[in-house]
Design an enzyme around this catalytic site. Structure first.
Site, PDB file in Angstrom:
ATOM      1  N   TYR A   1      75.942  62.256  61.712  1.00 30.62           N
ATOM      2  CA  TYR A   1      75.525  61.154  60.822  1.00 30.62           C
ATOM      3  C   TYR A   1      76.549  60.932  59.693  1.00 30.62           C
ATOM      4  O   TYR A   1      76.687  59.821  59.176  1.00 30.62           O
ATOM      5  CB  TYR A   1      74.129  61.444  60.268  1.00 30.62           C
ATOM      6  CG  TYR A   1      73.350  60.219  59.844  1.00 30.62           C
ATOM      7  CD1 TYR A   1      73.193  59.122  60.683  1.00 30.62           C
ATOM      8  CD2 TYR A   1      72.756  60.166  58.586  1.00 30.62           C
ATOM      9  CE1 TYR A   1      72.465  58.010  60.289  1.00 30.62           C
ATOM     10  CE2 TYR A   1      72.020  59.062  58.180  1.00 30.62           C
ATOM     11  CZ  TYR A   1      71.887  57.986  59.038  1.00 30.62           C
ATOM     12  OH  TYR A   1      71.156  56.890  58.638  1.00 30.62           O
TER      13      TYR A   1
ATOM     14  N   LYS B   1      73.028  57.273  52.673  1.00 24.00           N
ATOM     15  CA  LYS B   1      71.565  57.359  52.537  1.00 24.00           C
ATOM     16  C   LYS B   1      71.179  58.206  51.324  1.00 24.00           C
ATOM     17  O   LYS B   1      70.174  57.928  50.664  1.00 24.00           O
ATOM     18  CB  LYS B   1      70.933  57.933  53.807  1.00 24.00           C
ATOM     19  CG  LYS B   1      70.947  56.981  54.999  1.00 24.00           C
ATOM     20  CD  LYS B   1      70.198  55.695  54.741  1.00 24.00           C
ATOM     21  CE  LYS B   1      70.030  54.855  56.007  1.00 24.00           C
ATOM     22  NZ  LYS B   1      69.586  53.481  55.709  1.00 24.00           N
TER      23      LYS B   1
HETATM   24  N1  NAD Z   1      67.291  53.644  64.026  1.00 23.04           N
HETATM   25  C1  NAD Z   1      67.118  54.790  63.391  1.00 23.04           C
HETATM   26  O1  NAD Z   1      67.133  55.889  63.968  1.00 23.04           O
HETATM   27  C2  NAD Z   1      66.862  54.764  61.897  1.00 23.04           C
HETATM   28  C3  NAD Z   1      66.221  55.850  61.293  1.00 23.04           C
HETATM   29  C4  NAD Z   1      65.997  55.825  59.919  1.00 23.04           C
HETATM   30  C5  NAD Z   1      66.422  54.738  59.183  1.00 23.04           C
HETATM   31  N2  NAD Z   1      67.050  53.692  59.804  1.00 23.04           N
HETATM   32  C6  NAD Z   1      67.500  52.573  58.966  1.00 23.04           C
HETATM   33  O2  NAD Z   1      66.775  51.415  59.302  1.00 23.04           O
HETATM   34  C7  NAD Z   1      67.514  50.285  58.892  1.00 23.04           C
HETATM   35  C8  NAD Z   1      67.510  49.262  60.012  1.00 23.04           C
HETATM   36  O3  NAD Z   1      68.247  49.743  61.112  1.00 23.04           O
HETATM   37  P1  NAD Z   1      67.730  49.651  62.626  1.00 23.04           P
HETATM   38  O4  NAD Z   1      67.730  51.041  63.141  1.00 23.04           O
HETATM   39  O5  NAD Z   1      66.526  48.822  62.725  1.00 23.04           O
HETATM   40  O6  NAD Z   1      68.978  48.969  63.370  1.00 23.04           O
HETATM   41  P2  NAD Z   1      69.385  47.435  63.576  1.00 23.04           P
HETATM   42  O7  NAD Z   1      70.769  47.492  64.123  1.00 23.04           O
HETATM   43  O8  NAD Z   1      68.360  46.723  64.358  1.00 23.04           O
HETATM   44  O9  NAD Z   1      69.387  46.863  62.079  1.00 23.04           O
HETATM   45  C9  NAD Z   1      70.471  47.005  61.200  1.00 23.04           C
HETATM   46  C10 NAD Z   1      70.582  45.679  60.493  1.00 23.04           C
HETATM   47  O10 NAD Z   1      71.600  45.710  59.471  1.00 23.04           O
HETATM   48  C11 NAD Z   1      72.126  44.403  59.435  1.00 23.04           C
HETATM   49  N3  NAD Z   1      73.407  44.353  58.723  1.00 23.04           N
HETATM   50  C12 NAD Z   1      74.542  45.052  58.981  1.00 23.04           C
HETATM   51  N4  NAD Z   1      75.516  44.667  58.131  1.00 23.04           N
HETATM   52  C13 NAD Z   1      74.962  43.716  57.301  1.00 23.04           C
HETATM   53  C14 NAD Z   1      75.444  42.942  56.215  1.00 23.04           C
HETATM   54  N5  NAD Z   1      76.710  43.041  55.789  1.00 23.04           N
HETATM   55  N6  NAD Z   1      74.588  42.067  55.597  1.00 23.04           N
HETATM   56  C15 NAD Z   1      73.316  41.942  56.005  1.00 23.04           C
HETATM   57  N7  NAD Z   1      72.796  42.646  57.031  1.00 23.04           N
HETATM   58  C16 NAD Z   1      73.615  43.522  57.669  1.00 23.04           C
HETATM   59  C17 NAD Z   1      72.287  44.039  60.920  1.00 23.04           C
HETATM   60  O11 NAD Z   1      72.460  42.641  61.100  1.00 23.04           O
HETATM   61  C18 NAD Z   1      70.957  44.542  61.457  1.00 23.04           C
HETATM   62  O12 NAD Z   1      69.993  43.521  61.419  1.00 23.04           O
HETATM   63  C19 NAD Z   1      68.892  50.795  58.492  1.00 23.04           C
HETATM   64  O13 NAD Z   1      68.941  50.968  57.091  1.00 23.04           O
HETATM   65  C20 NAD Z   1      68.941  52.150  59.174  1.00 23.04           C
HETATM   66  O14 NAD Z   1      69.843  53.034  58.562  1.00 23.04           O
HETATM   67  C21 NAD Z   1      67.261  53.670  61.140  1.00 23.04           C
END
Ligand code: NAD
Length: 253
Positions: free
Chosen positions: A153, A160
């Site tokens: 990560y 984070k």
């Molecule tokens: N998937 C996992 O395992 C997980 C676990 C915990 C937390 N998260 C967090 O959840 C959140 C959403 O991620 P996800 O897993 O749904 O993946 P995802 O890829 O569906 O979503 C990530 C989003 O970030 C957006 N993004 C990236 N650069 C950007 C920018 N410059 N301006 C505006 N938007 C931008 C993308 O367009 C996308 O919609 C993130 O913060 C991620 O770190 C994910």
């Protein structure tokens, strides 16, 4: 009556229908909210995904690295809803060199991009939405437990950790506006963002084994439920909190 009846919620971060934000937007609508989405990059793609929601919401463009987008966000969102009661930050990005075991070699430029998009943007988004939140409300962000160093990560973990701290400072400074700020620390979920992490499958195997409640990597609904609960009136005295939705894994030794 749903728990978000009458609330107007801005949801960022819908990219595909496996995005955590998609699950949040869907449940928010089911609970009675009026939802506006923001989209990044290929807006036509986000608009296509938005049509799959129970009520296709308007999509407003937002690149959190674009100052003009941020400066005009309240006005552009305001055209669809007069005010906001809640904002969901579901945005994360790190260049490939910042992930996957390259920690000691990653350049500052790549780390800076990860921090700008994944950490600083929590503040930028909240401040950009302030003009629409005169009646107070709730800001919720998506976190991955940053209290430990994880395999692969890397700098996203540092981003984070910054997000967790940023959330506490926002909770301090936005309380005067009647705004609560909290994070949901989700376990690993199979989304586009997750697929871009080299070695993500390490989590896929270890997490369900560590979580006493078990963990389904393809089910974002428990995470969405926590976000919706935090957006509702059912956490009126909670701010600066990190709510773990990870099958209990964070509490295990
Ligand atoms: N998937 C996992 O395992 C997980 C676990 C915990 C937390 N998260 C967090 O959840 C959140 C959403 O991620 P996800 O897993 O749904 O993946 P995802 O890829 O569906 O979503 C990530 C989003 O970030 C957006 N993004 C990236 N650069 C950007 C920018 N410059 N301006 C505006 N938007 C931008 C993308 O367009 C996308 O919609 C993130 O913060 C991620 O770190 C994910």
């Amino acid at each position: 009556m749903g728990i978000l009846e009458g609330k107007r919620i801005l949801v960022t971060g819908v990219l595909t229908d496996s995005s955590i934000a998609y699950a949040v937007a869907k449940l928010a609508q089911e609970e009675g909210a009026q939802v506006v989405l923001t989209g990044f990059g290929r807006l036509s793609l986000v608009e296509r995904i938005a049509k799959r929601l129970p009520e296709p919401p308007p999509v407003v463009e937002l690149d959190v690295q674009n100052t003009e987008h941020l400066d005009t966000l309240a006005e552009r969102v305001g055209e669809h809803v007069g005010a906001l009661d809640g904002v969901v930050h579901s945005i994360g990005f790190a260049p490939q060199s910042a992930l996957g075991g390259n920690f000691l070699q990653t350049s500052w430029e790549d780390v800076a991009t990860a921090m700008h998009v994944s950490t600083y943007s929590f503040k930028s988004l909240a401040v950009a939405c302030l003009p629409l939140m005169k009646g107070g409300g709730s800001v919720v962000g998506l976190d991955f437990d940053a209290s430990k160093a994880w395999p692969v990560y890397d700098w996203m973990g540092v981003a984070k950790a910054g997000l967790e701290s940023c959330s506490r400072y926002l909770a301090r400074d936005l309380a005067a506006h009647g705004i609560r700020v909290n994070l949901v620390a989700a376990g690993p979920l199979r989304t586009m963002a997750a697929k871009s992490i080299p070695g993500f499958k390490d989590f896929e195997e270890s997490w369900p084994a560590r979580a006493p409640l078990g963990w389904d990597l393809s089910d974002p609904v428990p995470t969405a439920k926590a976000c919706v609960a935090l957006l509702s009136d059912w956490f009126p005295a909670t701010s600066g909190e990190i709510l773990h939705v990870d099958g209990g894994a964070h509490a295990m030794g």
